[in-house]
Design a protein around this motif. Structure first.
Motif, PDB file in Angstrom:
ATOM      1  N   GLU A 182      14.756 -31.595 -96.137  1.00 49.52           N
ATOM      2  CA  GLU A 182      13.399 -31.861 -96.610  1.00 49.52           C
ATOM      3  C   GLU A 182      12.880 -30.684 -97.432  1.00 49.52           C
ATOM      4  OE1 GLU A 182      10.886 -33.036 -93.321  1.00 49.52           O
ATOM      5  OE2 GLU A 182      12.425 -34.428 -92.614  1.00 49.52           O
ATOM      6  N   ILE A 220      11.769 -30.860-101.400  1.00 48.57           N
ATOM      7  CA  ILE A 220      10.421 -30.458-101.816  1.00 48.57           C
ATOM      8  C   ILE A 220      10.480 -29.274-102.786  1.00 48.57           C
ATOM      9  CG2 ILE A 220       8.237 -29.495-100.978  1.00 48.57           C
ATOM     10  CD1 ILE A 220       8.631 -31.331 -98.477  1.00 48.57           C
ATOM     11  N   ALA A 263       4.870 -31.413-104.829  1.00 43.26           N
ATOM     12  CA  ALA A 263       5.403 -31.200-103.483  1.00 43.26           C
ATOM     13  C   ALA A 263       4.718 -32.133-102.482  1.00 43.26           C
ATOM     14  CB  ALA A 263       5.228 -29.746-103.073  1.00 43.26           C
ATOM     15  N   ALA A 312       6.559 -34.904-100.292  1.00 40.62           N
ATOM     16  CA  ALA A 312       6.424 -34.800 -98.837  1.00 40.62           C
ATOM     17  C   ALA A 312       5.915 -36.123 -98.250  1.00 40.62           C
ATOM     18  CB  ALA A 312       5.502 -33.653 -98.463  1.00 40.62           C
TER      19      ALA A 312
END
Length: 188
Positions: free
Chosen positions: A68, A72, A90, A94
């Motif tokens: 993750e 990002i 971002a 997310a």
């Protein structure tokens, strides 16, 4: 003593019609940039089912903090190419990750209750990830195209209307709402 002004029914109806017509006339149609953005978000979300199957088979956790963070970080780097604020990019990515995890957790819970996952071909997670990475570039470009409309007062209405046609079931619907929850910037 306060007295309420009563209007004749005909005059009340005319005033109401004018006000309703004005409100309706003021509503603007959704910008052309919204539909492709929602389609890409929905396409990205469709991979959650395949990822859930790989997690079911491997026994790996849904949470993959390192992956993750990498995704990002890549979004922040790609933001400059699209003239986007890196933090907004971002945040968008997310939200996509969280929406995907929502589907994965939901599906795993359903399969655990049934003591089995669907009997369908299993993709390899290493084949899915490059597809998700490719979608990210398109998603950020479409987000950049939509960015000027995020502050329009009609944005939540456009979003609700166009999102509704993409919802296939309650779980994926909730995930789509999560994935698009911050597309519009409103003063609540």
């Amino acid at each position: 003593m306060f007295h309420c002004l009563r209007l004749p029914p005909l005059l009340s109806g005319v005033l109401f019609g004018l006000l309703a017509g004005t409100a309706h006339a003021a509503a603007s149609p959704a910008p052309d940039a919204l539909q492709p953005l929602l389609a890409t978000i929905n396409e990205r979300l469709s991979f959650a089912d395949q990822v859930a199957l790989t997690k079911w088979d491997s026994g790996k956790p849904i949470q993959d903090t390192a992956r993750e963070a990498q995704v990002i970080a890549n979004a922040r780097k790609q933001a400059a190419q699209q003239k986007l604020d890196p933090e907004q990019a971002a945040d968008l990515i997310a939200a996509q990750i969280e929406a995907n995890k929502l589907v994965q957790y939901g599906l795993l819970a359903i399969w655990q209750a049934a003591h089995k996952a669907p009997d369908v071909p299993r993709p390899d997670l290493n084949q899915i990830r490059p597809k998700l990475d490719a979608l990210q570039a398109r998603l950020l470009q479409q987000y950049a195209d939509f960015t000027p409309y995020r502050v329009d007062p009609e944005c939540p209405n456009w979003l609700a209307e166009q999102r509704a046609s993409l919802i296939k079931d309650a779980l994926h619907g909730q995930a789509l709402i999560r994935a698009t929850g911050e597309l519009c910037v409103t003063d609540q």
